[in-house]
Design an enzyme around this catalytic site. Structure first.
Site, PDB file in Angstrom:
ATOM      1  N   ASP A 156       9.777  49.937  -7.235  1.00 28.80           N
ATOM      2  CA  ASP A 156       8.921  51.377  -7.167  1.00 28.80           C
ATOM      3  C   ASP A 156       7.659  50.801  -7.204  1.00 28.80           C
ATOM      4  O   ASP A 156       6.612  51.336  -8.085  1.00 28.80           O
ATOM      5  CB  ASP A 156       9.575  52.257  -8.169  1.00 28.80           C
ATOM      6  CG  ASP A 156       8.746  53.586  -8.025  1.00 28.80           C
ATOM      7  OD1 ASP A 156       7.944  53.946  -6.796  1.00 28.80           O
ATOM      8  OD2 ASP A 156       8.822  54.460  -8.808  1.00 28.80           O
ATOM      9  N   ASP A 159       1.135  50.243  -2.890  1.00 29.84           N
ATOM     10  CA  ASP A 159       1.046  49.592  -1.720  1.00 29.84           C
ATOM     11  C   ASP A 159       0.793  48.110  -1.933  1.00 29.84           C
ATOM     12  O   ASP A 159       0.252  47.520  -2.856  1.00 29.84           O
ATOM     13  CB  ASP A 159      -0.180  50.315  -1.013  1.00 29.84           C
ATOM     14  CG  ASP A 159      -0.069  51.766  -0.632  1.00 29.84           C
ATOM     15  OD1 ASP A 159       1.114  51.995  -0.120  1.00 29.84           O
ATOM     16  OD2 ASP A 159      -1.086  52.359  -0.984  1.00 29.84           O
TER      17      ASP A 159
HETATM   18  N1  SPD Z   1       1.107  54.839  -0.574  1.00 26.23           N
HETATM   19  C1  SPD Z   1       1.471  55.164  -1.838  1.00 26.23           C
HETATM   20  C2  SPD Z   1       2.621  54.278  -2.213  1.00 26.23           C
HETATM   21  C3  SPD Z   1       3.208  54.313  -3.321  1.00 26.23           C
HETATM   22  C4  SPD Z   1       4.594  54.071  -3.752  1.00 26.23           C
HETATM   23  N2  SPD Z   1       4.917  54.024  -5.352  1.00 26.23           N
HETATM   24  C5  SPD Z   1       5.068  55.372  -5.621  1.00 26.23           C
HETATM   25  C6  SPD Z   1       5.395  55.425  -6.947  1.00 26.23           C
HETATM   26  C7  SPD Z   1       6.107  56.741  -7.312  1.00 26.23           C
HETATM   27  N3  SPD Z   1       7.024  56.584  -8.532  1.00 26.23           N
END
Ligand code: SPD
Length: 280
Positions: A156, A159
């Site tokens: 998780d 970016d």
């Molecule tokens: N552009 C944002 C991408 C973020 C991905 N991760 C989000 C974390 C939520 N648990």
């Protein structure tokens, strides 16, 4: 005078939310952390000015990141979540009674603390005794973890910028494969297939160096640039379309987005995605 919070995407677009109240603002050792209350998405977590999740749309992302892997892996006793300090992914993992232990490895303890205090609606499972929370670097943790000890790994991540780039490289995916049991499954977030097409294709290609079955899949995340998001399911043995019936029955009624039909359709590839991935 109204206050706005803008996510500027690569100096090419700006998506702004009207702020009702700033609930938290701090600079941790890793990043700037903001939690704001907004008109459209309710409470929102932003890291370094990039929207991560919101109370009103988080379920799209967390359900889609977690359930395709957990409803198809042959065994789900041990689950590892890298990143996800807001607690949304582990909350979804812990809905499965078969899960005996989930380890959440988050690099930034300040994110966890801020989310525990201000976003309890998202991290509803912090007190589950099956949850082990470790504040450390996920890449190093995976490198050193015991081989073939985990059934599912969920990444998780943020970016692929700065120190997070390592989470999207084949070397990291190789470490993940080594920690996974033979039938293990890895699921990762893989950016927007539209506005971050290059990053998306690169992630799929890095995973293909390491795993036999690499299957991108898609879902909406309204707060992210482009609104349409992608994930990748990677495994050497498991087929993402072989759902385990009793698990999906247990899970789908409690989901707001994910269900059996969404699971099946999410793995369909458009012609432009096929072209981008060199499949057409
Ligand atoms: N552009 C944002 C991408 C973020 C991905 N991760 C989000 C974390 C939520 N648990």
């Amino acid at each position: 005078m109204s206050q706005w919070y803008d996510e500027v995407f690569e100096d090419k677009s700006r998506f702004g939310l009207k702020v009702r109240q700033t609930l938290f603002h701090a600079k941790s050792d890793f990043q700037t952390i903001d939690i704001i209350d907004t008109e459209l998405f309710g409470k929102v977590l932003a890291l370094d000015g990039t929207f991560q999740t919101s109370v009103k749309d988080e379920y799209y992302y967390h359900e889609m990141l977690v359930h395709p892997a957990l409803t198809t892996a042959s065994q789900i006793k041990r689950v590892l979540v890298i990143g996800g300090g807001d607690g949304g992914s582990v909350r979804e993992v812990l809905r499965y009674p078969e899960v005996e232990r989930v380890t959440l490895v988050e690099i930034d303890g300040d994110v966890v603390n801020a989310c525990k205090e201000h976003l309890p609606e998202i991290g509803r499972a912090w007190r589950d005794p099956r949850l082990q929370l470790l504040i450390q670097d996920g890449i190093q943790y995976v490198e050193k973890a015991e081989p073939e000890s985990v059934d599912v790994i969920i990444v998780d991540g943020p970016d692929p910028i700065g120190p997070a780039v390592g989470l999207f490289k084949k070397e990291f995916y190789r470490s993940c494969r080594e920690r996974l049991r033979k039938h293990g499954v890895l699921a990762v977030q893989s950016e927007s297939p539209h506005v971050m097409k290059e990053a998306f294709c690169r992630i799929v290609s890095e995973l293909k160096h390491v795993f036999r079955n690499v299957r991108p899949y898609f879902g909406p995340v309204p707060i992210y640039p482009g609104s349409g998001w992608s994930f990748v399911y990677a495994s050497n043995e498991q087929d993402p379309l072989e759902i385990i019936d009793r698990r999906i029955q247990q899970i789908e009624n409690g989901c707001r987005y994910y269900n059996r039909d969404i699971h099946r359709s999410a793995f369909a590839l458009s012609n432009e995605v096929k072209q981008g991935l060199g499949l057409k």
